[in-house]
Design a protein around this motif. Structure first.
Motif, short mmCIF file in Angstrom:
data_model
loop_
_atom_site.label_atom_id
_atom_site.label_comp_id
_atom_site.label_asym_id
_atom_site.label_seq_id
_atom_site.Cartn_x
_atom_site.Cartn_y
_atom_site.Cartn_z
N SER A 154 26.05 -6.90 -87.31
CA SER A 154 25.90 -6.64 -85.98
C SER A 154 25.41 -8.09 -85.29
O SER A 154 24.60 -8.91 -85.53
CB SER A 154 24.72 -5.75 -85.92
N SER A 155 25.90 -7.96 -84.10
CA SER A 155 25.48 -9.21 -82.89
C SER A 155 24.67 -8.58 -81.89
O SER A 155 24.36 -9.37 -81.06
CB SER A 155 26.78 -9.82 -82.65
N ASN A 156 24.29 -7.53 -82.08
CA ASN A 156 23.19 -6.85 -81.08
C ASN A 156 22.04 -6.14 -81.56
O ASN A 156 21.13 -6.29 -80.85
CB ASN A 156 24.07 -5.71 -80.40
N THR A 157 21.90 -6.11 -82.85
CA THR A 157 20.61 -5.65 -83.35
C THR A 157 20.17 -6.35 -84.51
O THR A 157 21.15 -6.96 -85.34
CB THR A 157 21.06 -4.00 -83.98
N GLY A 184 22.30 -12.78 -77.28
CA GLY A 184 22.83 -11.62 -76.93
C GLY A 184 22.27 -10.48 -77.84
O GLY A 184 22.66 -9.11 -77.44
N PHE A 185 21.29 -10.36 -78.49
CA PHE A 185 20.63 -9.40 -79.11
C PHE A 185 19.90 -8.84 -78.24
O PHE A 185 19.05 -9.32 -77.61
CB PHE A 185 19.61 -10.08 -80.30
N ARG A 186 20.10 -7.43 -78.28
CA ARG A 186 19.19 -6.40 -77.15
C ARG A 186 18.37 -5.44 -77.96
O ARG A 186 17.46 -4.70 -77.39
CB ARG A 186 20.19 -5.85 -76.23
#
Length: 327
Positions: free
Chosen positions: A235-238, A257-259
């Motif tokens: 994952s590139s978000n988590t 970019g992690f949200r």
């Protein structure tokens, strides 16, 4: 759990804060209910609520109470008649006055009982047998599911020294009873450890970049010791974080970019960083993991790594070069 600063808007209990579940209306501003009032159909049944198990974490209900089935239950609730199990002399009956606060020594709430012989006492629930009464109504699909992790979230406006504010979401994982699943093919789990004496800020961030890219390509769970982060499933978000993950690391992850930030509960007197992240990896993967420590510059010999490796017999692989992209 006591929700300090929040009183039930239906009970109007201005002295006592809400304990247990807190229910926040998603439509009406600043409107909260205690669990008893929520289950007793107080307020507009067509309104959806948020369930708040612990302060600063919340879960949105997919259905309103109007769309859900209300179930009747009889048991050891306030007003129920109970019998003392341990009293062999005669049948000793009494009425439940209240379910009192969580007791640290027993790990459970106690039951306050007014006995018919004129005495009263606080009892553990296993010392009592239900006789009759004590009707309670509840919405089954509005309660946390046993055997799965219960998660809530908080939304944070994360600001930088210069530039726009970014909104991130932090999911809070709470440990509940789980059915253990046997697996014969555990997933490889990598733990990256660099040495603190040469682990300067720039090199920390470079190693972080390397691990992020490696985790994306390999889709293996990768934990970076010291910076207290765990990347999983490519994952590139988590990303998983620790309660002590520092602000600079979170800021760098937001820039990348992690949200969504996942964080579990932890007892730091009983569980170190490495075992905490191993537990989180098991949660998200759903099976056992095979941990291996990747040691840069003897990072595997650090005091926050070696004891965990020895305790759980985790193998250590020593890498002489610093970064994963080099041959």
């Amino acid at each position: 759990i006591v929700h300090e600063g929040y009183c039930c808007d239906e009970c109007q209990t201005e002295v006592d804060f809400i304990t247990g579940f807190r229910w926040k209306c998603s439509i009406c501003p600043e409107y909260d209910l205690c669990n008893i009032c929520y289950m007793s159909n107080k307020h507009d049944l067509s309104h959806k609520f948020q369930r708040i198990v612990v302060p600063n974490s919340r879960e949105n209900m997919n259905k309103s109470r109007e769309e859900s089935r209300r179930i009747k239950s009889n048991g050891i609730f306030k007003g129920a008649t109970v019998v003392a199990i341990a009293d062999e002399r005669e049948e000793k009956k009494g009425t439940v006055l209240a379910i009192v606060d969580y007791m640290i020594d027993s790990g459970r709430s106690d039951v306050s009982v007014d006995w018919r012989d004129g005495t009263d006492s606080s009892n553990r629930i296993l010392e009592l047998s239900y006789d009759y009464g004590g009707t309670f109504y509840y919405y089954h699909d509005h309660l946390p599911v046993l055997g799965r992790e219960s998660r809530g979230y908080i939304q944070v406006n994360f600001g930088f020294d210069k530039g726009p504010t970014k909104k991130i979401k932090v999911n809070i994982w709470h440990t509940v009873q789980q059915i253990k699943k046997l697996t014969f093919k555990p997933s490889l789990y990598l733990i990256f450890a660099n040495h603190t004496e040469v682990d300067k800020k720039d090199e920390k961030m470079t190693l972080l970049d390397e691990v992020i890219e490696f985790a994306k390509k390999s889709k293996l769970p990768c934990h970076v010791v010291g910076q207290k982060v765990l990347f999983h499933s490519g994952s590139s978000n988590t990303v998983f974080i620790h309660c002590n993950t520092d602000k600079d690391t979170v800021k760098e992850l937001v820039k990348k970019g992690f949200r969504n930030f996942e964080r579990g509960d932890i007892d730091q007197t009983r569980e170190d960083e490495i075992h905490y992240f191993i537990r989180m990896a098991k949660y998200v993967i759903g099976e056992a993991v095979l941990p291996v420590i990747i040691s840069f510059r003897n990072g595997g010999m650090k005091s926050d790594v070696m004891p965990s490796a020895a305790d759980s017999q985790i193998p250590i692989i020593r890498i002489k070069v610093m970064f994963l992209s080099r041959n």
